[in-house]
Design a protein around this motif. Structure first.
Motif, short mmCIF file in Angstrom:
data_model
loop_
_atom_site.label_atom_id
_atom_site.label_comp_id
_atom_site.label_asym_id
_atom_site.label_seq_id
_atom_site.Cartn_x
_atom_site.Cartn_y
_atom_site.Cartn_z
N PRO A 16 0.82 -1.21 0.00
CA PRO A 16 0.00 0.00 0.00
C PRO A 16 0.86 1.26 0.00
O PRO A 16 2.02 1.23 0.39
N GLY A 17 0.28 2.35 -0.45
CA GLY A 17 0.95 3.64 -0.49
C GLY A 17 0.37 4.50 -1.58
O GLY A 17 -0.64 4.15 -2.21
N ASN A 18 1.02 5.62 -1.83
CA ASN A 18 0.55 6.57 -2.83
C ASN A 18 1.66 6.92 -3.81
O ASN A 18 2.80 7.16 -3.41
N LEU A 19 1.29 6.99 -5.08
CA LEU A 19 2.18 7.51 -6.10
C LEU A 19 1.87 8.99 -6.23
O LEU A 19 0.72 9.37 -6.45
N CYS A 33 0.41 20.82 -12.27
CA CYS A 33 -0.59 19.91 -11.70
C CYS A 33 0.11 18.87 -10.84
O CYS A 33 1.08 18.26 -11.27
N VAL A 34 -0.39 18.68 -9.63
CA VAL A 34 0.19 17.71 -8.70
C VAL A 34 -0.93 16.93 -8.04
O VAL A 34 -2.03 17.44 -7.84
N GLY A 35 -0.66 15.68 -7.72
CA GLY A 35 -1.66 14.89 -7.03
C GLY A 35 -1.14 13.52 -6.68
O GLY A 35 -0.02 13.15 -7.03
N ILE A 36 -1.97 12.77 -5.97
CA ILE A 36 -1.61 11.41 -5.60
C ILE A 36 -2.57 10.43 -6.25
O ILE A 36 -3.72 10.75 -6.54
N MET A 37 -2.07 9.22 -6.45
CA MET A 37 -2.88 8.10 -6.91
C MET A 37 -2.55 6.94 -5.98
O MET A 37 -1.42 6.44 -6.00
N PRO A 38 -3.51 6.53 -5.13
CA PRO A 38 -3.21 5.43 -4.21
C PRO A 38 -3.16 4.08 -4.92
O PRO A 38 -3.86 3.86 -5.90
N ALA A 39 -2.30 3.20 -4.41
CA ALA A 39 -2.29 1.82 -4.90
C ALA A 39 -3.54 1.15 -4.34
O ALA A 39 -3.83 1.28 -3.16
N PRO A 40 -4.29 0.46 -5.17
CA PRO A 40 -5.56 -0.12 -4.73
C PRO A 40 -5.39 -1.45 -4.00
O PRO A 40 -5.88 -2.49 -4.44
N VAL A 41 -4.68 -1.45 -2.88
CA VAL A 41 -4.47 -2.68 -2.11
C VAL A 41 -4.85 -2.44 -0.67
O VAL A 41 -4.78 -1.31 -0.17
N PHE A 65 7.93 12.34 -10.03
CA PHE A 65 7.06 11.48 -9.24
C PHE A 65 7.85 10.87 -8.10
O PHE A 65 9.08 10.84 -8.12
N TYR A 66 7.11 10.41 -7.07
CA TYR A 66 7.73 9.65 -5.99
C TYR A 66 6.70 8.75 -5.35
O TYR A 66 5.49 8.90 -5.55
N TRP A 67 7.17 7.77 -4.57
CA TRP A 67 6.35 6.76 -3.92
C TRP A 67 6.49 6.91 -2.42
O TRP A 67 7.61 7.04 -1.91
N ASP A 68 5.35 6.89 -1.68
CA ASP A 68 5.42 7.03 -0.22
C ASP A 68 5.06 5.75 0.52
O ASP A 68 4.83 5.78 1.72
N GLY A 69 5.00 4.63 -0.16
CA GLY A 69 4.62 3.37 0.47
C GLY A 69 5.77 2.74 1.26
O GLY A 69 6.93 3.12 1.13
N ALA A 70 5.41 1.74 2.05
CA ALA A 70 6.41 1.03 2.85
C ALA A 70 7.24 0.08 1.99
O ALA A 70 8.39 -0.20 2.31
N GLY A 71 6.66 -0.41 0.91
CA GLY A 71 7.36 -1.34 0.04
C GLY A 71 8.19 -0.61 -1.00
O GLY A 71 8.11 0.60 -1.16
N PRO A 72 8.98 -1.37 -1.76
CA PRO A 72 9.84 -0.77 -2.78
C PRO A 72 9.06 -0.30 -4.00
O PRO A 72 7.94 -0.76 -4.25
#
Length: 132
Positions: A16-19, A33-41, A65-72
């Motif tokens: 889980p996390g957000n792109l 334009c900026v925003g997040i797209m969550p991973a659907p898990v 872009f960047y990823w804020d999730g716990a996984g890689p």
């Protein structure tokens, strides 16, 4: 070559996390334009894999872009086996501007500060079933 003939970056994340995605430096005067797209898990699905296809518009010359999730998280150009890690903040983002000058660790905080928020409406698409 990124953005040539419709070839865009693919971001593969685990868990889980957000792109977070930023489109900036418009060549037509459009606001950033900026925003997040969550991973659907589910929050406990730490091994779930999500593939995001990052869209683009010819009106912008900069993307980050960047990823804020716990996984890689890794990114690559569609069709390529070569992958690189994704940034983890706007001060250390992955930058893929027009012209293929890839920049790992790009600081785009000033561009984000002037951007319109488009959470869940950014130009990122989830690829079903891991297709690319």
């Amino acid at each position: 070559m990124t953005y040539t003939n419709g070839i865009a970056p693919i971001v593969t994340v685990r868990g889980p996390g957000n792109l977070h995605h930023l489109s900036y430096n418009s060549n037509g005067g459009i606001v950033n334009c900026v925003g997040i797209m969550p991973a659907p898990v589910a929050a406990n699905a730490t091994n779930a894999v999500t593939n995001f296809l990052l869209g683009f518009a010819y009106s912008f010359t900069g993307y980050a872009f960047y990823w804020d999730g716990a996984g890689p998280a890794f990114w690559r150009v569609a069709g390529s086996q070569f992958a690189e890690p994704v940034g983890t903040s706007w001060s250390a983002a992955t930058g893929v501007p027009w012209g293929n000058q890839i920049d790992l660790g790009l600081n785009v905080e000033s561009e984000v500060a002037t951007a319109a928020n488009e959470d869940n409406e950014v130009i990122a698409y989830i690829i079903p079933g891991g297709l690319d």
